[in-house]
Structures are given as structure tokens and as C-alpha cells.
Design a protein around this motif. Structure first.
Motif, PDB file in Angstrom:
ATOM      1  N   GLU A 144       0.746  -1.279  -0.004  1.00 55.86           N
ATOM      2  CA  GLU A 144      -0.001   0.013  -0.072  1.00 55.86           C
ATOM      3  C   GLU A 144       0.905   1.334  -0.012  1.00 55.86           C
ATOM      4  N   LYS A 145       2.152   1.133   0.214  1.00 56.39           N
ATOM      5  CA  LYS A 145       3.164   2.254   0.016  1.00 56.39           C
ATOM      6  C   LYS A 145       3.409   2.283  -1.381  1.00 56.39           C
ATOM      7  N   LEU A 146       4.033   3.228  -1.533  1.00 55.10           N
ATOM      8  CA  LEU A 146       4.745   3.425  -3.187  1.00 55.10           C
ATOM      9  C   LEU A 146       5.999   2.572  -3.360  1.00 55.10           C
ATOM     10  N   GLY A 147       6.379   1.752  -2.244  1.00 51.76           N
ATOM     11  CA  GLY A 147       7.194   0.776  -2.432  1.00 51.76           C
ATOM     12  C   GLY A 147       7.110  -0.231  -3.440  1.00 51.76           C
ATOM     13  N   SER A 148       7.768  -1.385  -3.387  1.00 51.81           N
ATOM     14  CA  SER A 148       7.426  -2.573  -4.317  1.00 51.81           C
ATOM     15  C   SER A 148       6.249  -3.460  -3.870  1.00 51.81           C
ATOM     16  N   SER A 149       5.492  -4.092  -4.774  1.00 50.89           N
ATOM     17  CA  SER A 149       4.577  -5.083  -4.423  1.00 50.89           C
ATOM     18  C   SER A 149       4.303  -6.060  -5.767  1.00 50.89           C
ATOM     19  N   THR A 150       4.040  -7.192  -5.188  1.00 53.50           N
ATOM     20  CA  THR A 150       4.048  -8.314  -6.283  1.00 53.50           C
ATOM     21  C   THR A 150       2.679  -9.220  -5.919  1.00 53.50           C
ATOM     22  N   PRO A 151       2.083  -9.673  -6.803  1.00 61.20           N
ATOM     23  CA  PRO A 151       0.900 -10.508  -6.812  1.00 61.20           C
ATOM     24  C   PRO A 151       1.326 -11.588  -6.175  1.00 61.20           C
ATOM     25  N   ARG A 152       0.465 -12.407  -5.317  1.00 57.91           N
ATOM     26  CA  ARG A 152       0.661 -13.623  -4.948  1.00 57.91           C
ATOM     27  C   ARG A 152       0.146 -14.612  -5.878  1.00 57.91           C
ATOM     28  N   THR A 153       0.695 -15.741  -5.893  1.00 57.15           N
ATOM     29  CA  THR A 153       0.218 -16.694  -6.882  1.00 57.15           C
ATOM     30  C   THR A 153      -1.205 -17.378  -6.417  1.00 57.15           C
ATOM     31  N   PRO A 154      -1.844 -17.991  -7.307  1.00 56.41           N
ATOM     32  CA  PRO A 154      -3.143 -18.705  -6.809  1.00 56.41           C
ATOM     33  C   PRO A 154      -2.649 -19.814  -5.752  1.00 56.41           C
ATOM     34  N   ALA A 155      -1.705 -20.385  -5.778  1.00 56.16           N
ATOM     35  CA  ALA A 155      -1.265 -21.413  -4.981  1.00 56.16           C
ATOM     36  C   ALA A 155      -1.025 -20.806  -3.533  1.00 56.16           C
ATOM     37  N   GLU A 156      -0.439 -19.734  -3.592  1.00 55.71           N
ATOM     38  CA  GLU A 156       0.004 -19.083  -2.183  1.00 55.71           C
ATOM     39  C   GLU A 156      -1.503 -18.648  -1.498  1.00 55.71           C
ATOM     40  N   VAL A 208     -11.397  -9.978  -5.923  1.00 57.91           N
ATOM     41  CA  VAL A 208     -11.341  -8.589  -6.531  1.00 57.91           C
ATOM     42  C   VAL A 208      -9.795  -8.180  -6.918  1.00 57.91           C
ATOM     43  N   PRO A 209      -9.759  -7.598  -8.106  1.00 60.65           N
ATOM     44  CA  PRO A 209      -8.442  -7.300  -8.414  1.00 60.65           C
ATOM     45  C   PRO A 209      -7.740  -6.032  -7.714  1.00 60.65           C
ATOM     46  N   GLU A 210      -6.381  -5.845  -8.053  1.00 63.69           N
ATOM     47  CA  GLU A 210      -5.617  -4.796  -7.542  1.00 63.69           C
ATOM     48  C   GLU A 210      -6.257  -3.536  -8.483  1.00 63.69           C
ATOM     49  N   ASP A 211      -6.437  -2.532  -7.596  1.00 55.31           N
ATOM     50  CA  ASP A 211      -6.711  -1.302  -8.516  1.00 55.31           C
ATOM     51  C   ASP A 211      -5.890  -0.242  -7.991  1.00 55.31           C
ATOM     52  N   ARG A 212      -4.863   0.201  -8.733  1.00 52.99           N
ATOM     53  CA  ARG A 212      -3.714   1.027  -8.285  1.00 52.99           C
ATOM     54  C   ARG A 212      -4.310   2.314  -7.716  1.00 52.99           C
ATOM     55  N   PHE A 213      -5.382   2.757  -8.481  1.00 48.53           N
ATOM     56  CA  PHE A 213      -5.915   4.120  -8.022  1.00 48.53           C
ATOM     57  C   PHE A 213      -6.442   4.057  -6.479  1.00 48.53           C
ATOM     58  N   LEU A 214      -6.980   2.775  -6.034  1.00 50.41           N
ATOM     59  CA  LEU A 214      -7.373   2.880  -4.618  1.00 50.41           C
ATOM     60  C   LEU A 214      -6.348   2.923  -3.739  1.00 50.41           C
ATOM     61  N   VAL A 215      -5.140   2.349  -3.875  1.00 56.63           N
ATOM     62  CA  VAL A 215      -4.017   2.146  -2.925  1.00 56.63           C
ATOM     63  C   VAL A 215      -3.269   3.088  -2.854  1.00 56.63           C
ATOM     64  N   SER A 216      -3.099   3.892  -3.928  1.00 52.66           N
ATOM     65  CA  SER A 216      -2.084   4.822  -4.177  1.00 52.66           C
ATOM     66  C   SER A 216      -2.366   6.204  -3.233  1.00 52.66           C
ATOM     67  N   PRO A 217      -1.627   6.821  -2.734  1.00 54.38           N
ATOM     68  CA  PRO A 217      -1.494   7.960  -1.717  1.00 54.38           C
ATOM     69  C   PRO A 217      -2.036   9.356  -2.559  1.00 54.38           C
ATOM     70  N   SER A 218      -2.850  10.135  -2.036  1.00 53.89           N
ATOM     71  CA  SER A 218      -3.128  11.447  -2.721  1.00 53.89           C
ATOM     72  C   SER A 218      -1.926  12.440  -2.527  1.00 53.89           C
ATOM     73  N   VAL A 219      -2.090  13.264  -3.213  1.00 57.28           N
ATOM     74  CA  VAL A 219      -1.242  14.653  -3.120  1.00 57.28           C
ATOM     75  C   VAL A 219      -1.392  15.265  -2.046  1.00 57.28           C
TER      76      VAL A 219
END
Length: 705
Positions: A144-156, A208-219
Motif C-alpha cells: 500500500e506504500k509507493l514501494g514494491s509489491s508483487t501479486p501472490r500466486t493462486p497456490a499461495e 477482487v483485482p488490484e486497483d492502483r488508483f485505490l491504494v495510491s496516496p493522494s497529493v
């Protein structure tokens, strides 16, 4: 006892606030009184912004302090006493509601690895089934920060679901459903299959998929994080999202290639040449659109540079901070996105995302929430949206230079209410939408000066007005007016309806409709109604906006048209022809006009239940009706109220709106061959969205009611 659901997760930063909002929206569609409860809050001194967001929902009417159980400190010092307190406070909320959304704890820095188990224990004691939210991202801070983030696999995801379900079973909590949130958008079906395979067969699973708009901080969040101040730019744009950070501490030619979409550019305040180059790149349209510029170091802008920026007229927010470059960048990178009550765009985007990926009917039905007979204003508004979605129509919005209209269009598109055409110059409309952070990619933008359309519309307008001496040249000038252009789009089938009036007068909006669209066969006048959403039902008031002093024949037209409108919006029409006397008790020109109009209604539409003349109290109050008009099929239960003149109608709807707290939706124009609707110039974004939905429903019927 209220139906409740306990929303919890197996770890922190799963963005379960998005899920909670979606569930709350779903509950509000079928339950008149919806509540929210937060069993554990970080503290009582610091306001819980997630709880505030949920309480800000239109369907919730509870006080903040009543909706909190205990704090983390209470839980850690005496878990059993805290649990008893939670149950006690929850029961007080439950007693006021038909359904309650319970928002589990957040795995904050004061949380513990056993937090899921404690949430499960709370759910059992509250008698609430668990909706388990799984986080679909792995990485720094849950992504949820501006740092790195990777999707988990279905198995995970399946493995996490299995472990969490086992812990819930240990505490004897009922697992109602699982939502894999922020999942890999390219593998949603695989995620659902993997999670479902790790659970009992009867547990519903959604992704529910990732939506970058929702987790990005505002100005605005960045401004607060760097303890800065807004020195230049449009304050409206502080709500725009930030997707990344660019450090502009090198030369201009090396900074420009590194600019990225919706980034914040951090520039030392003494590097004026880099600042000016960045502003020009942002304004040029050939570089990525930026979200903000942060000037660090605390140096004042030179007076000449300050004047130059003002002369350029840049709207991008420019923030000043006294921090050094490293600290500024670090703080921005640590800023989290927040789904808060003051961010309506995030709110609407979250609701739309949930609706697209979760079967809300299955969700509410499985919980035993049946549709209520009571219809609240919020439930009625949701009904409009659902009706509009069933058969999407294209609505033209002529006022694309109004930010409210752009925001409304974005919501309508995101929620699938209608297709949208905006009138304006495409580069200007889309540039402003980008500045506001709105997604209008699904909208058509059409210039009212488009040569092909102007020629086609001018020829048609010349034909329609030939009896008034219209020439092609005058017609070509006239049709570039946005109201005429939009009306001709509807007339010729390029759009199904038009909504305007946020920035134009009523006359400017509807005059073209009188000339071009004209009235339906058998209808002599265009009139209007307001849909009056009271606390427990919706009534129809007409005419409160168009015809000042209708004749008997016009009153009859208004009554028949209003009944058709009522039926179109799911209201069983029972018509009260209002007057200052009831039945045969009065006489005089005004009463006789209403009496004659009632007779005409019975003659033209014998299938419609109608009573008149009748006083308002006899039309609405069963006890009064039993005395004044016993045995009537309308008295005491009228749903359509036809006022004898505009003065009475306009004042009555406003009096009911203010004194009874009713929501007045309208005016809805009726009697036209195709739907054109007018807005108040003080219309809110929500009003515009509702009017678009109404217009789309009218278009589904082939014409306005």
C-alpha cells in the motif's frame, strides 16, 4: 435481531476497508437501517478514519463513539473483560439496525500474530458469520506504500486461505465467505479456484483485482507527509493520486526522460531551470501527466520565476517543504493510500470495483437479508442505478466544462449506469479529467463545432423550423449551442437522452426540446414531477416546475403523465387531484377546475385510480380519509399528487423537502417524445448521477413518461 457480518483478514494491509464499503453498499440496498461496528480501535483519542468513512455512508445514522467497542490497550490488558465490553456495546448498536457491518481489527503495529484468533472469538460471541479477506499482494507494507509489491500466486492464496480457515474453525467461528482482495487481475479465475479448493465446498469465494488508483496516496497525503504548504496550483487537484516519485536533482535534460505518469517530482527549490522545464513538460501533453511537484530545501522562489509560473497559469500543485531531498523522498515513499470519507472519488471507485467482482445478491440472500417493503431514499437511488444498468443507454451531457459534470460522468461510467457523450473540445475535456484524476476513457467526447455533425444537424433543424423561415446559415449558427447540439443528438438517435442545466438556465436547457423533440401523441403539454423520497416511501409530485396555472385539460395531462412516470419507476400510481376541499364539500372556480380535470382523467385513462378534488391530509392520512372519503381506493394512500398550480406545487415540495427531510429528485420532465432533463444550477454530483440514471430509465421505455 439484526443480520450481521464480521469482516476480518489473516494479516495487515489487505485493504479490507474496500470490502467493508462494498458490503455496506449491498446491505443498504435491501435493509432500511444499516449499522457499522468497530470492535477494536487503536485508541479513543485518535479518530479511526475507516470507521468515519463507513459512518459517512448515507444509509448509516449512528454516532461515532457508540460504534467502538474497546481499544488495543484494553484488549491487551484484559482480553476477557474487553470481550464482554465489545458484546455489550455491539448489542446497543444491533438494537437500532436491521443489518450491521462489523469491521475487524487492522493488524497495526500494536497488533499481534494471534489477532485473527481473537477476531474469530469476537465474531462467535457476537453471533456473526465471518467474511474472510485475503490479501493478494506480497511486498513492502502489503504493497500500500509507493514501494514494491508483487501479486501472490493462486497456490499461495490457497495456502493462506487454508491456514486462516483452520484458525477460524479452532475458535468455532462460522466462515461465511472469502474474498481474495487485490488479487492478480490476470489470474482471477485461478485464484478463486485455488482458494475454493482449500475450503469447504459450500463457502462462496470471490476475487477482487488490484486497483492502483485505490491504494495510491493522494497529493494531499504527500503534502501532509512532508509537512509542506501549497504555494502554487489548483487546490482541487490535491485529491489526485500519486503513482511514483521522481527525484529531479540532476540536470534538466536528464530529469525529463525520467518523468512517469502521475508521479510526484521532488526538485530542490534552488533549481529553477528544472522546475520550469518540468512544468512545461507537464503542460505540453507530450510527456507524462504529473500529479504534483515538491520543492524541497526551504529556499524561496526568485521573484522572476514566481511571476513566470503565474504567467504560465499552471494548475499542477506545487508544494514547498523545508526537508532535504532524502527525507522528502523517504516520507513520500512511506505515504499510504487511504480510503477516507473526504475522498468521494475513491469511495465511488471502491464501490464500483466491489460491484463488478462480487455477487451482491448472492451475498445478501445467503445472509438472509430479504428485500424490505419499506423504501428509503438510499434504497430508491440504488434501485434507479440497477434499473439503468439492465439496458444501458447513451446520455449526452452538454456541460463538459463543469467539474461536477465530469465527476458525475466518471461515476456513471465506473458503475455501468449509462454510456456517456460529453460535449466539448476533446483535448480540453480530457486534460481537465486527467488533472482531476478522473477516468473518462469510456466516454465519447464530441465538439459542438464538429463540421460533419453541424452540417447534419443544421439541415435537420432547418427542415424542422422551415415554417418559421429558418435558413441553413442561421441553423448552422444555432446548432453549435450545446443545448441545441445535444437535443439534436437525441432527436436523430446519436444519444438516447440529455441531461443539462448545471451551468445553464432551465429555459436554455428545455427550449430546444420544445422546438425539436416535441410532445408525445395525445399529450398537449410538457410538465414535470419531483420524485419525493421520504423516510419509508417515494411519492410523485407534479407539476412543480413548468406550468404556472394549468387548465383542466392540462391538469388531466399532468395527472396521466405523472402516473406513467410513477409506474416507470416502480411506484404503484394512485392519483390525488389536490384542492382546498374534498369531494363535493366545496365550490368555486379553483375547485371546479380540479373536479373537471378529475373527470377528464377518468375518461382518458379509466384504468387509473384517481380521486379529486381532495385535500392533502385526506390523500395521505388513513384516519382523515376514513372520515372525509370512506371507501375510496385513493384517499389515505395516494402516491401521485397533482397540484392545482405551480405556486402550490413548488412551495409544497420545498416545504416537505425541508421540514420532513425528504430528498427531492428532479424535476423530471415528462410528455416529451424523448427524455431531456434539467438540473438545478446548484446540483451536487450525486444529483447529476441520479438524473442521468432517471433519464436512462426513461429512454428504456422508448420515451419519457
Amino acid at each position: 435481531m439484526a443480520q450481521s457480518i464480521y469482516i476480518t483478514s489473516a494479516e495487515g494491509h489487505s485493504a479490507k476497508s474496500v470490502i467493508a464499503l462494498g458490503v455496506l453498499e449491498a446491505f443498504s440496498r435491501v435493509a432500511p437501517r444499516v449499522g457499522v461496528f468497530r470492535p477494536i480501535a487503536r485508541s479513543t483519542a485518535e479518530r479511526d478514519y475507516v470507521l468515519e468513512m463507513l459512518l459517512d455512508h448515507d444509509g448509516v445514522d449512528l454516532d461515532y463513539d457508540d460504534c467502538i467497542g474497546v481499544t488495543y490497550d484494553d484488549m491487551r490488558s484484559d482480553p476477557d473483560a474487553a470481550l464482554s465490553r465489545i458484546v455489550e456495546r455491539f448489542k446497543a448498536v444491533e438494537a437500532q439496525c436491521d443489518a450491521v457491518v462489523i469491521m475487524g481489527s487492522d493488524y497495526t503495529d500494536v497488533g499481534s500474530p494471534a489477532e485473527l484468533g481473537y477476531n474469530a472469538r469476537i465474531a462467535v460471541n457476537l453471533g456473526a458469520p465471518v467474511l474472510l479477506v485475503l490479501g493478494g499482494r506480497a511486498g513492502q507494507g502489503g504493497g500500500e506504500k509507493l514501494g514494491s509489491s508483487t501479486p501472490r500466486t493462486p497456490a499461495e492464496m490457497g495456502q493462506i486461505a487454508s491456514l486462516a480457515a483452520a484458525e477460524l474453525r479452532t475458535e468455532r467461528a462460522e466462515l461465511f465467505a472469502v474474498i481474495a482482495n487485490r488479487a492478480d487481475g490476470d489470474r482471477l479465475d485461478e485464484v478463486v479456484s485455488a482458494v475454493r479448493g482449500a475450503l469447504p465446498q459450500d463457502v462462496p469465494v470471490w476475487a477482487v483485482p488490484e486497483d492502483r488508483f485505490l491504494v495510491s496516496p493522494s497529493v494531499r497525503g504527500v503534502l501532509q507527509a512532508v509537512e509542506g504548504s501549497l504555494v502554487k496550483g489548483d487546490e482541487e487537484l490535491l485529491g489526485r493520486e500519486v503513482f511514483g516519485v521522481v527525484i529531479g536533482a540532476m540536470s534538466m535534460v536528464n530529469v525529463l526522460p525520467r518523468l512517469t505518469e502521475r508521479a510526484v517530482v521532488v526538485i530542490p527549490a534552488d533549481r529553477a531551470e528544472v522546475l520550469l522545464a518540468t512544468l512545461l513538460a507537464h503542460a505540453s501533453g507530450t510527456f507524462p501527466s504529473l500529479s504534483a511537484i515538491v520543492l524541497n530545501g526551504g529556499f524561496p522562489l526568485p521573484e522572476a520565476v514566481d511571476r513566470l509560473i503565474d504567467g504560465v497559469g499552471a494548475s499542477i500543485p506545487i508544494i514547498a517543504t523545508g526537508l532535504d531531498t532524502y527525507e522528502t523522498a523517504a516520507r513520500i515513499m512511506s505515504t499510504r493510500g487511504r480510503l477516507a470519507a473526504d475522498s468521494r472519488r475513491h469511495y465511488e471507485a471502491a464501490a464500483a470495483l466491489f460491484e463488478r467482482h462480487v455477487d451482491t445478491n448472492e451475498l445478501t440472500t445467503a445472509l438472509g437479508l430479504a428485500h424490505a417493503t419499506v423504501v428509503t431514499p438510499l434504497m430508491f437511488a440504488y434501485g434507479l442505478v440497477e434499473r439503468a444498468r439492465t439496458d444501458r443507454r447513451r446520455i449526452v451531457l452538454p456541460e463538459a466544462d463543469d467539474d461536477r459534470v465530469l465527476r458525475a460522468a466518471s461515476i456513471v461510467l465506473a458503475r455501468g449506469i449509462a454510456d456517456i457523450t460529453l460535449l466539448g473540445e476533446e483535448i480540453e475535456v480530457r486534460s481537465r479529467a486527467l488533472e482531476l484524476g478522473l477516468d473518462l476513457r469510456g466516454a465519447e467526447v464530441l465538439s459542438p463545432f464538429d463540421a460533419v455533425h453541424v452540417d447534419k444537424f443544421a439541415r435537420e433543424y432547418e427542415r424542422l423550423r422551415a415554417h418559421r423561415g429558418m435558413t441553413y446559415g442561421r441553423a448552422a449558427d444555432t446548432v453549435t449551442d450545446v443545448s441545441y447540439f445535444g437535443t439534436l443528438m437525441v432527436h436523430l438517435g446519436f444519444a438516447d437522452g440529455m441531461v443539462s442545466g448545471a451551468a445553464h438556465t432551465t429555459a436554455h436547457t428545455i427550449r430546444p426540446a420544445f422546438e425539436i423533440i416535441k410532445t408525445k401523441p395525445g399529450v398537449s403539454v410538457v410538465s414535470s414531477v419531483f420524485l419525493m423520497a421520504l423516510a419509508d416511501r417515494v411519492l410523485v409530485y407534479g407539476d412543480c416546475a413548468v406550468i404556472p396555472d394549468p387548465t383542466s385539460e392540462q391538469l388531466a395531462d399532468i395527472a396521466v403523465s405523472s402516473a406513467e412516470t410513477a409506474a416507470q419507476f416502480g411506484i404503484d400510481p394512485r392519483i390525488a387531484m389536490l384542492s382546498y376541499s374534498t369531494g363535493e364539500s366545496g365550490s368555486g372556480a379553483d375547485v371546479d377546475k380540479v373536479r373537471a380535470a378529475t373527470a377528464l382523467v377518468r375518461e382518458r385513462a379509466p384504468e387509473l385510480p384517481v380521486e379529486g378534488p381532495i385535500q392533502y391530509d385526506a390523500a395521505t392520512d388513513a384516519a382523515v380519509a376514513a372520515k372525509k372519503m370512506p371507501g375510496s381506493s385513493v384517499a389515505g394512500k395516494a402516491t401521485v399528487f397533482v397540484f392545482p398550480d405551480l405556486n402550490t406545487g413548488n412551495n409544497t415540495y420545498k416545504a416537505v423537502q425541508r421540514s420532513a427531510g425528504a430528498i427531492a429528485i428532479g424535476p423530471v420532465l415528462q410528455g416529451l417524445n424523448k427524455p431531456i432533463n434539467d438540473l438545478s444550477r446548484g446540483a451536487l454530483v450525486e444529483d447529476i448521477v441520479n438524473t442521468i440514471a432517471i433519464t436512462a430509465i426513461q429512454a428504456q421505455g422508448g420515451a419519457s413518461a
